[in-house]
Motif scaffolding. Sequence first.
Motif, PDB file in Angstrom:
ATOM      1  N   ILE A  46       0.738  -1.119   0.341  1.00 33.23           N
ATOM      2  CA  ILE A  46      -0.109  -0.487   0.075  1.00 33.23           C
ATOM      3  C   ILE A  46       0.664   1.281   0.205  1.00 33.23           C
ATOM      4  O   ILE A  46       0.623   1.689  -0.689  1.00 33.23           O
ATOM      5  CB  ILE A  46      -0.570   0.022   1.041  1.00 33.23           C
ATOM      6  CG1 ILE A  46      -1.853  -1.343   0.839  1.00 33.23           C
ATOM      7  CG2 ILE A  46      -1.435   1.249   1.485  1.00 33.23           C
ATOM      8  CD1 ILE A  46      -2.800  -1.196   1.955  1.00 33.23           C
ATOM      9  N   ALA A  47       2.172   1.343   0.727  1.00 26.80           N
ATOM     10  CA  ALA A  47       2.469   2.440   1.034  1.00 26.80           C
ATOM     11  C   ALA A  47       3.054   2.730  -0.247  1.00 26.80           C
ATOM     12  O   ALA A  47       4.168   3.512  -1.208  1.00 26.80           O
ATOM     13  CB  ALA A  47       4.119   2.550   1.307  1.00 26.80           C
ATOM     14  N   ALA A  48       3.550   1.492  -1.373  1.00 25.83           N
ATOM     15  CA  ALA A  48       4.604   2.201  -2.487  1.00 25.83           C
ATOM     16  C   ALA A  48       3.414   2.505  -3.668  1.00 25.83           C
ATOM     17  O   ALA A  48       3.603   3.309  -4.130  1.00 25.83           O
ATOM     18  CB  ALA A  48       5.196   0.450  -2.967  1.00 25.83           C
ATOM     19  N   ARG A  49       2.034   1.958  -3.612  1.00 28.03           N
ATOM     20  CA  ARG A  49       0.946   2.168  -4.166  1.00 28.03           C
ATOM     21  C   ARG A  49       1.211   3.903  -4.376  1.00 28.03           C
ATOM     22  O   ARG A  49       1.509   4.294  -5.321  1.00 28.03           O
ATOM     23  CB  ARG A  49       0.175   1.617  -3.963  1.00 28.03           C
ATOM     24  CG  ARG A  49       0.021   0.519  -4.200  1.00 28.03           C
ATOM     25  CD  ARG A  49      -1.150  -1.398  -3.847  1.00 28.03           C
ATOM     26  NE  ARG A  49      -1.504  -1.727  -4.112  1.00 28.03           N
ATOM     27  CZ  ARG A  49      -2.167  -2.464  -5.292  1.00 28.03           C
ATOM     28  NH1 ARG A  49      -3.310  -1.650  -5.623  1.00 28.03           N
ATOM     29  NH2 ARG A  49      -2.848  -3.698  -5.362  1.00 28.03           N
ATOM     30  N   CYS A  50       0.635   3.760  -3.012  1.00 28.58           N
ATOM     31  CA  CYS A  50       0.533   5.548  -2.464  1.00 28.58           C
ATOM     32  C   CYS A  50       1.775   6.308  -2.994  1.00 28.58           C
ATOM     33  O   CYS A  50       2.058   7.586  -3.253  1.00 28.58           O
ATOM     34  CB  CYS A  50       0.295   5.423  -1.141  1.00 28.58           C
ATOM     35  SG  CYS A  50      -1.062   4.686  -0.908  1.00 28.58           S
ATOM     36  N   MET A  51       2.985   6.032  -2.874  1.00 28.30           N
ATOM     37  CA  MET A  51       4.370   6.755  -3.720  1.00 28.30           C
ATOM     38  C   MET A  51       4.288   7.037  -5.134  1.00 28.30           C
ATOM     39  O   MET A  51       4.570   8.521  -5.408  1.00 28.30           O
ATOM     40  CB  MET A  51       5.687   5.603  -3.421  1.00 28.30           C
ATOM     41  CG  MET A  51       6.452   6.603  -3.387  1.00 28.30           C
ATOM     42  SD  MET A  51       8.047   6.420  -2.397  1.00 28.30           S
ATOM     43  CE  MET A  51       8.667   4.968  -3.375  1.00 28.30           C
ATOM     44  N   VAL A 129       0.228   2.868 -17.467  1.00 26.46           N
ATOM     45  CA  VAL A 129       1.190   2.157 -16.851  1.00 26.46           C
ATOM     46  C   VAL A 129       0.428   1.230 -15.527  1.00 26.46           C
ATOM     47  O   VAL A 129       0.088   2.041 -14.751  1.00 26.46           O
ATOM     48  CB  VAL A 129       2.260   3.126 -16.243  1.00 26.46           C
ATOM     49  CG1 VAL A 129       2.771   2.027 -14.977  1.00 26.46           C
ATOM     50  CG2 VAL A 129       2.975   4.177 -16.700  1.00 26.46           C
ATOM     51  N   VAL A 130       0.576   0.088 -16.022  1.00 23.46           N
ATOM     52  CA  VAL A 130       0.292  -0.536 -14.610  1.00 23.46           C
ATOM     53  C   VAL A 130       0.695  -1.104 -13.760  1.00 23.46           C
ATOM     54  O   VAL A 130       2.139  -1.895 -14.035  1.00 23.46           O
ATOM     55  CB  VAL A 130      -1.515  -1.472 -15.456  1.00 23.46           C
ATOM     56  CG1 VAL A 130      -2.328  -2.314 -14.495  1.00 23.46           C
ATOM     57  CG2 VAL A 130      -1.532  -1.188 -16.397  1.00 23.46           C
ATOM     58  N   ALA A 131       0.086  -1.290 -12.351  1.00 26.11           N
ATOM     59  CA  ALA A 131       0.151  -2.376 -11.243  1.00 26.11           C
ATOM     60  C   ALA A 131      -0.169  -3.401 -11.067  1.00 26.11           C
ATOM     61  O   ALA A 131      -1.095  -2.621 -10.617  1.00 26.11           O
ATOM     62  CB  ALA A 131       0.801  -1.277 -10.281  1.00 26.11           C
TER      63      ALA A 131
END
Lengths: 420, 420
Positions: A46-51, A129-131
């Motif tokens: 979640i933290a990486a997504r928010c960044m 760009v997709v994660a």
Amino acid sequence: MTLKPSPRIADFVDEQRLWRRHMDMAAIGAIGTDGVNRQALSREDIAARCMLIEWAHRRGYRVETDSIANLFVVRPGRNNTLSAVATGSHIDSQPSGGRFDGIYGVLAGFEALECLDDAGVETDRPIAVVAWTNEEGSRFAPSTMGSSVFAGARQLDDFLNVTDSGGAPLHAALATTLDSMAVDATYTVAPPLKAYIEAHIEQGPVLEARGIDIGVVTGIQGVRWFEIEITGRSAHAGTTPKANRSDAMAAAIDAINRVRLAIEDGDERTRFTIGRMEVVPNSPNTIAEIVRFTIDLRHPDAVELETYANAIRSICDAGAGPCGISCRELLSQPPCSFPELMVDTVESAATSLSLSTIRLPSGAMHDALFLASICPTSMIFVPCRNGVSHNPAEFAEPSHLANGARVLVETLVKLANNEQ
Amino acid sequence: MTLKPSPRIADFVDEQRLWRRHMDMAAIGAIGTDGVNRQALSREDIAARCMLIEWAHRRGYRVETDSIANLFVVRPGRNNTLSAVATGSHIDSQPSGGRFDGIYGVLAGFEALECLDDAGVETDRPIAVVAWTNEEGSRFAPSTMGSSVFAGARQLDDFLNVTDSGGAPLHAALATTLDSMAVDATYTVAPPLKAYIEAHIEQGPVLEARGIDIGVVTGIQGVRWFEIEITGRSAHAGTTPKANRSDAMAAAIDAINRVRLAIEDGDERTRFTIGRMEVVPNSPNTIAEIVRFTIDLRHPDAVELETYANAIRSICDAGAGPCGISCRELLSQPPCSFPELMVDTVESAATSLSLSTIRLPSGAMHDALFLASICPTSMIFVPCRNGVSHNPAEFAEPSHLANGARVLVETLVKLANNEQ
């Protein structure tokens, strides 16, 4: 008089920026000096997504998600009613993973968008760009959940009640993740897509060993996952005579030996791994009651893969002496081949940048496998040190990462402008 | 006119009372219908100790402990300056254990004390019932800590910093246990002892299969515990070619196969068990980095046991292909033989009660092994169903348990009155 060459779009790829973004991401879920533990839908994921969302907002990109929390960063095109060209990979890592697997494909895609901005280039189609959510499958099995749901190969409902080893259900982790992301309200990225390109470290030793810049990926080998469970009877290790033993560990070793004999054929393409084993009650002086282990089996040839999978099932069907044995197939994915036109597009982009290439199949499964079923797809590999992946020692040179991003942006522009 | 036989002391053994005490103990740490999880120095172990102390206080017995929390219930004799005769076993269980292993020896001893009260019999020497701390070793390794420290074979300090799988150190669990027990201040039970007799379920199938009441135990087979650790390199299961793999699981299977080949000799007396295995990172699509497993090896012949232990060490010394391998010996206990006079005393007590007997060695290690090094020692076995132990299915008939207690009380009286 010397001719100054006109600047290419790929020249705006910023190697330092791309490397810094990798290091910023690696700080989230860092283990030791170089390792990463950023499992799907965890606090770290979640933290990486928010960044990433924060970076996207600074550039003014749209941010979208869907029911399984796939994360889309969209750079609009001149005509946003046209289906998007997509690129990306995944943010989640193995429990003891490295700094490049998955995240490189996301960051190379994001670098491509920033590069287009910096070059002042517009495209006809939007580029997304997709994660993809939970590519690894190490916290919630199976793997590639996000891309398989997006492609319609699996239903979200199939996964909602899957639990992690601590008993937490996926639906709860998914809800927390969706709540945590600041996204735009409407969806513009959905099937059909114009095309999908995924950049990734090779996770194998071929490019490095041959000194090649870019691997042009022709397809993905097939993979089968089995879980074998042997059921014996726990009893005292010192007092139980051989004739009275139902030793699940002894039976598991026997079964593994039979499987190895059937599968280990000297063919370098056959990949066979037992990566997980659990023993109950797992006490030195108690005969094992249950032994449960996984088999990861891969082969680029569909017929051979099926032959080996049948051999595993036959061995289980033949029983395990005094113990019970059951075999559950957790995953079955046939090999896939990418369209020639897509492979050509990647290859010619690399060649136009004077980068050396070889064509090779992917040894690992990727989200691209599912995208290939709904749109023209290919992949770009860059070298990684010693071919090591799924390990803190995973490493890729900054210049190699930048090469891949250069090929990616050139390819994306062609696809987004219908030039291939 | 018929002669009424004079009542024997053993006639005061109360089968129902002895059974009820087993069921009361089994309620502490109960798992499912018949299982018990009452690991050493756990909350459940403490609760069981406190219940025994409560029973002892009701009878007016002394209650003592020592630095490793061995628990002694003492019925005074006519001359308490004489060294005590001791009997007992252990309260702790395996994680998935049954209702009789260990606790039977404690409760049969306690029944013997109550039987002496009910029969109005005094003895010259005091008789102590002992619950030895941590016989199983499944929470804190190694096993038989309490009896080995009491006998001076090991030092308490060796164990204080041992941790359980949750990281809790033994010294903390020991302090909690010692604080929880209401004991008398002074010690009367300490080496030397006059003698030690341990009653136990057979944990093997011999007595039941032959319809024998009492096993007169001649000694204890030797046991060796090894922990083998294989160290590979975690890497991606799909992309890593054979030549680049250091697969700790594959190397562990190879090592196990070599050990099995060296040890499995068709000799029924050789007992070989792999009961515990741990895999790191334990993920289906990651090649294992570490595989750690235990070997429990037993044999009644010291020379053969040593030969097999040397074979295990040689196999580890020969390496594990691309992986590292290390071998740590966790436990080494040579076989022991009980003194003929002690074996005779048990046998004649059983015969005098018209119970059938055979002589046999113990397949399991027991606290009696360490006591045998400091005083004349023997054991009494009673049948158990199917020889099953270390399992919730463990079962012994109430009448068989009572038979063992009868032989025990007759033997204790002889030893406590110097009549043997």
